[in-house]
Design a protein around this motif. Structure first.
Motif, PDB file in Angstrom:
ATOM      1  N   ILE A 226       0.766  -1.127   0.065  1.00 10.39           N
ATOM      2  CA  ILE A 226      -0.142  -0.017  -0.081  1.00 10.39           C
ATOM      3  C   ILE A 226       0.892   1.239  -0.101  1.00 10.39           C
ATOM      4  N   THR A 380     -13.276   8.072  12.054  1.00 12.98           N
ATOM      5  CA  THR A 380     -14.184   7.987  10.604  1.00 12.98           C
ATOM      6  C   THR A 380     -14.809   6.763  10.383  1.00 12.98           C
ATOM      7  N   ALA A 395      -6.642  -1.754   0.734  1.00 14.73           N
ATOM      8  CA  ALA A 395      -6.647  -0.207   0.561  1.00 14.73           C
ATOM      9  C   ALA A 395      -7.449   0.444   1.726  1.00 14.73           C
ATOM     10  N   GLN A 396      -8.326  -0.218   2.243  1.00 14.51           N
ATOM     11  CA  GLN A 396      -9.236   0.365   3.254  1.00 14.51           C
ATOM     12  C   GLN A 396      -8.061   0.500   4.624  1.00 14.51           C
ATOM     13  N   GLY A 398      -4.974   1.155   4.204  1.00 19.11           N
ATOM     14  CA  GLY A 398      -4.244   2.209   3.750  1.00 19.11           C
ATOM     15  C   GLY A 398      -4.763   3.543   3.850  1.00 19.11           C
ATOM     16  N   THR A 399      -6.151   3.689   3.472  1.00 17.54           N
ATOM     17  CA  THR A 399      -6.606   4.799   3.850  1.00 17.54           C
ATOM     18  C   THR A 399      -6.817   5.314   5.414  1.00 17.54           C
ATOM     19  N   VAL A 400      -7.088   4.580   6.246  1.00 15.97           N
ATOM     20  CA  VAL A 400      -7.206   4.702   7.555  1.00 15.97           C
ATOM     21  C   VAL A 400      -5.845   5.225   8.169  1.00 15.97           C
ATOM     22  N   VAL A 402      -3.336   6.653   6.344  1.00 14.30           N
ATOM     23  CA  VAL A 402      -2.924   7.875   5.802  1.00 14.30           C
ATOM     24  C   VAL A 402      -3.774   8.942   6.469  1.00 14.30           C
ATOM     25  N   THR A 403      -5.268   8.728   6.542  1.00 17.37           N
ATOM     26  CA  THR A 403      -6.176   9.993   6.822  1.00 17.37           C
ATOM     27  C   THR A 403      -6.214   9.988   8.356  1.00 17.37           C
TER      28      THR A 403
END
Lengths: 470, 277, 79
Positions: A226, A380, A395-396, A398-400, A402-403
């Protein structure tokens, strides 16, 4: 009684000083005589032509290394590919259904929320996770490895690679304990029993942690996929991601040789060392017996130790997420305290806390990180606090990260390095203690990789920031 | 797997030793000493120690004899792995202890210390030495050293199937004569020779008159004199020690383990006669 | 000459060991005693160590160890 010893000493003085060697030699001469009169050989060349042919290939300058690569790649490929399906199955069974089912029971009998949380969300989920992630690969890896061992191939690997290790003051058999370490460091440390000279064995024990065990592979692969793979065009992503994982493994081999070299020239300089290696004849492996003994001996033993460690870790994870001091959870306080150190080494407080909590098993690093990031960062995705996440796709995650976690490429790269270079898991530390019975060597084996990890990560973080990459 | 093997009539007959009714021998004399070395307690009539070089198929013999009735641990205070198990044969219960694989008993490694201590101080009822038929010469030094300690030995000449493939034949009758103890050809991987091995174990376990420990002659008059001299003193100090010559030789070589046994008096315990078997 | 100088495939007989104590015993454990027939069987692809055939067994010695073993080449020795 000591007069008998004095008498022995007096008589010894009357004898030449190589009496020990002479006695042994006469014993061996007798043995040779008896063997000579009892054994009848058809053929002066006792080695079978099959064995010779196999050896010619397996220790060949080119084919020997090709065979070694193919065989070990095959073992790892079988392990990873073969474990995927049963791991998913166990995951669905134990983590998803089992957890929901157990929660239902606890709710039905009116268990207070904190008890349900501690036992079901903490202890049960952590142990279920470890079983699902660890059992299938070990149940495949250990029997395959044992088959190669029974066949007589592994000593040939030691023979092929001995020179590399000899230069570092180590034994060629260390190649084998390293291989075993790629499956599980605790098993790798136990496997050092095949090295009969004390110094070389200690070197192999202390450096085994630089072989990345299967509890750490998922972290590397996830980070490589990721973060590292994402910086290149999608066509190359898979290749670059795999390359980054391989690069960490190679760094690990380099560190193993370098640390072996320094140990043999510093703290272990005085230890005794007698080299010996024998190449046994090839034997057809006994598949069923091997399956049975390697599952009983290695797999279940390691799994049991891992479970003993994972259960309390699960409780701790839940507790620090749910016990509040003032206006924040214990976890939040700890993360705040660890953050400055985390920044210096290019990681963050959450990662360091995860490593503290996950001392029992490297397998739970990623779920712990994600859980802590979610509960402490902007919530979130709406997970319940302290519940180890049931992870969706990469991907999920990764989003967690990074954000909610503010991760960068530097964080990911340093996490990969730190995955390689940190203290062994508590199961391995316990095993090192069992094998050495020495506080000194156990401490060294625990702190040396951790110190290296801090140093290397601080260096990469410093360089990256200096050059404006992060 | 081993338990229901046919009894070839050599084992103790039920009249002499009623099976299961042997309350007094449930804890054989050697068991207390072995317990101190880390052996698990339990009910058994005889203790068998399994010795041998590494890579001789020793653990295959162990597995073939015990089947699933085994458990593993560490020797007391040592990091050396220990496996023990049980089997019954001819109505008699045996406890079998797998010693670490060693080339000798000369105390150059922890493994050798453990094996030596069990053989000398544990005084098992039978020592089975597993030897590799394809490398007899390499294996015999250990057999000879064990024979210097005790006569209660059975040699399992293992891997005879492999030896056959390599065109090697071993004259077991000649070997039996040379060593003075039973030599049984086995191929434990194929369960070959196990009934004969069990019979030999039973015979040695129950005999009241085991062969004497082996006397190796050293072709050095000064050494011979010193050994004889010291052996006489060992015997004067510890009457009845069955292997005074071997103890004397080890003392002359300055073996720290044996010196300690002299100092602490452990050696004296060997002098007590074997209680009736 | 010493064992490390024995060409691959050549036979020799061990004449003496230049060692004392534990190292000597270990080599004797492995079957290397004076009078033993020995043959240089194969060398590791990295150039060292070398496997020697001693009465049917393949024993691996590093160059430094082989240098302490004195041999007499040419004759076949007792087997």
């Amino acid at each position: 009684m000591t007069d008998l010893l004095d008498e022995a000493a007096r008589l010894r003085r009357g004898l030449s000083d190589d009496v020990g060697d002479r006695v042994v030699e006469s014993l061996y001469t007798d043995a040779a005589r008896i063997a000579g009169t009892s054994v009848d050989r058809d053929d002066a060349r006792a080695r079978l032509t099959v064995d010779r042919a196999l050896d010619r290939v397996l220790t060949h300058r080119v084919w020997g290394f090709v065979a070694m690569g193919v065989l070990f790649f095959g073992v790892f490929w079988f392990t990873i590919a073969g474990a995927a399906v049963p791991s998913d199955l166990l995951y669905v069974l134990l983590v998803e259904n089992g957890h929901a089912w157990l929660r239902g029971i606890f709710d039905a009998v009116g268990s207070p929320w904190w008890l349900t949380g501690l036992l079901v969300d903490g202890v049960y989920l952590a142990t279920a996770w470890v079983v699902a992630v660890m059992l299938p690969p070990m149940a495949i890896f250990f029997p395959l490895f044992t088959l190669l061992e029974d066949f007589g191939y592994l000593p040939r690997v030691a023979f092929n690679l001995d020179r590399l290790f000899a230069r570092s003051g180590a034994h060629g058999k260390q190649a084998l304990t390293m291989m075993m370490g790629y499956g599980c460091n605790a098993a790798g440390v136990t496997a050092t029993r095949i090295i009969d000279s004390r110094r070389e064995r200690l070197i192999a024990i202390i450096t085994n942690n630089f072989s990345i065990c299967n509890g750490r592979w998922p972290t590397l692969i996830l980070m490589g996929t990721i973060f590292v793979g994402a910086v290149v065009p999608p066509a190359l992503a898979g290749f670059v991601a795999a390359g980054s994982v391989v690069a960490v493994v190679i760094v690990g081999i380099g560190v193993t040789l370098a640390v072996s070299w320094s140990l043999s020239r510093t703290v272990l300089r005085g230890e005794s060392s007698v080299y010996s290696l024998e190449l046994p004849p090839y034997r057809p492996p006994q598949i069923w017996r091997t399956l049975y003994t390697s599952i009983i001996d290695r797999t279940l033993k390691v799994l049991r130790r891992a479970l003993v460690m994972a259960a309390p870790a699960g409780a701790v994870i839940w507790l620090i997420g749910n016990v509040h001091l003032g206006d924040a959870s214990v976890a939040a306080h700890l993360v705040t305290a660890l953050s400055p150190l985390g920044w210096v080494i290019g990681l963050n407080g959450v990662i360091l806390l995860a490593y503290l909590v996950a001392v029992p098993a490297n397998e739970i690093i990623i779920p712990t990180i994600v859980m802590l990031t979610l509960t402490l960062g902007a919530n979130t995705l709406g997970a319940a606090p302290g519940v180890m996440l049931e992870l969706g796709d990469d991907a999920q995650i990764g989003t967690v990260l990074v954000t909610a976690g503010g991760w960068t490429l530097l964080t990911a790269v340093n996490l990969m390095l730190f995955t390689l270079l940190h203290n062994p898991c508590s199961t391995t530390v316990l095993t090192i203690w069992h094998e050495t019975r020495s506080v000194r060597w156990t401490t060294l084996a625990t702190l040396l990789p951790l110190g290296l990890g801090f140093a290397v990560c601080a260096l990469t973080a410093g360089v990256a920031r200096l050059l404006g990459w992060a | 797997m081993a338990a229901p093997l046919p009894t070839p009539g050599v084992g103790p007959s039920p009249e002499q030793e009623p099976a299961g009714a042997c309350a007094s021998c449930a804890l054989a004399p050697s068991s207390a000493r072995l317990a101190r070395l880390g052996l698990a307690p339990g009910r058994y009539d005889h203790v068998v120690a399994l010795a041998g070089n590494p890579n001789t198929g020793k653990s295959t013999v162990f597995n073939a004899l015990t089947g699933l009735r085994q458990h593993v641990g560490n020797w007391a205070g040592k990091t050396v792995a220990r496996a023990e198990g049980g089997f019954s044969y001819g109505g008699t219960a045996y406890r079998i202890v797998d010693l670490p694989g060693t080339y000798s008993l000369l105390s150059t490694s922890t493994d050798e210390d453990v094996a030596r201590d069990v053989l000398l101080f544990g005084r098992p009822d039978v020592v089975v030495v597993v030897v590799d038929a394809t490398r007899l010469e390499r294996n015999l030094p250990l057999v000879l050293q064990i024979r210097q300690i005790t006569g209660r030995v059975v040699v399992a000449l293992n891997l005879v199937d492999e030896a056959r493939r390599h065109g090697i034949t071993v004259d077991t009758r000649h070997l039996t004569r040379e060593l003075g103890v039973p030599v049984v050809a086995t191929a434990a991987r194929r369960n070959e020779g196990l009934p004969e091995l069990l019979a030999a174990i039973a015979q040695v376990a129950t005999t009241d008159d085991p062969p004497k420990p082996l006397r190796l002659i050293h072709h050095d008059p000064a050494l011979e004199r010193a050994v004889a001299d010291l052996a006489a003193q060992v015997e004067a100090r510890f009457p009845g020690v069955p292997n005074s010559r071997w103890v004397a030789l080890r003392l002359l070589e300055g073996d720290a383990g044996i010196e300690e046994a002299v100092r602490s008096g452990t050696l004296g315990e060997l002098a007590t006669p074997r209680e009736a078997a | 000459m010493t064992l490390d100088e024995l060409p691959r495939g050549q036979r020799a007989v061990v004449t003496a060991l230049d060692l004392r104590g534990g190292e000597r015993r270990r080599l004797m454990d492995l079957g290397l005693l004076p009078g033993a027939a020995i043959r240089a069987d194969m060398t590791s692809p990295l150039g060292d160590p070398t496997a020697y055939e001693v009465r049917g067994a393949l024993v691996v010695l590093r160059r430094g160890q082989a240098r302490t073993v004195h041999v007499e080449a040419g004759c076949s020795g007792e087997s």
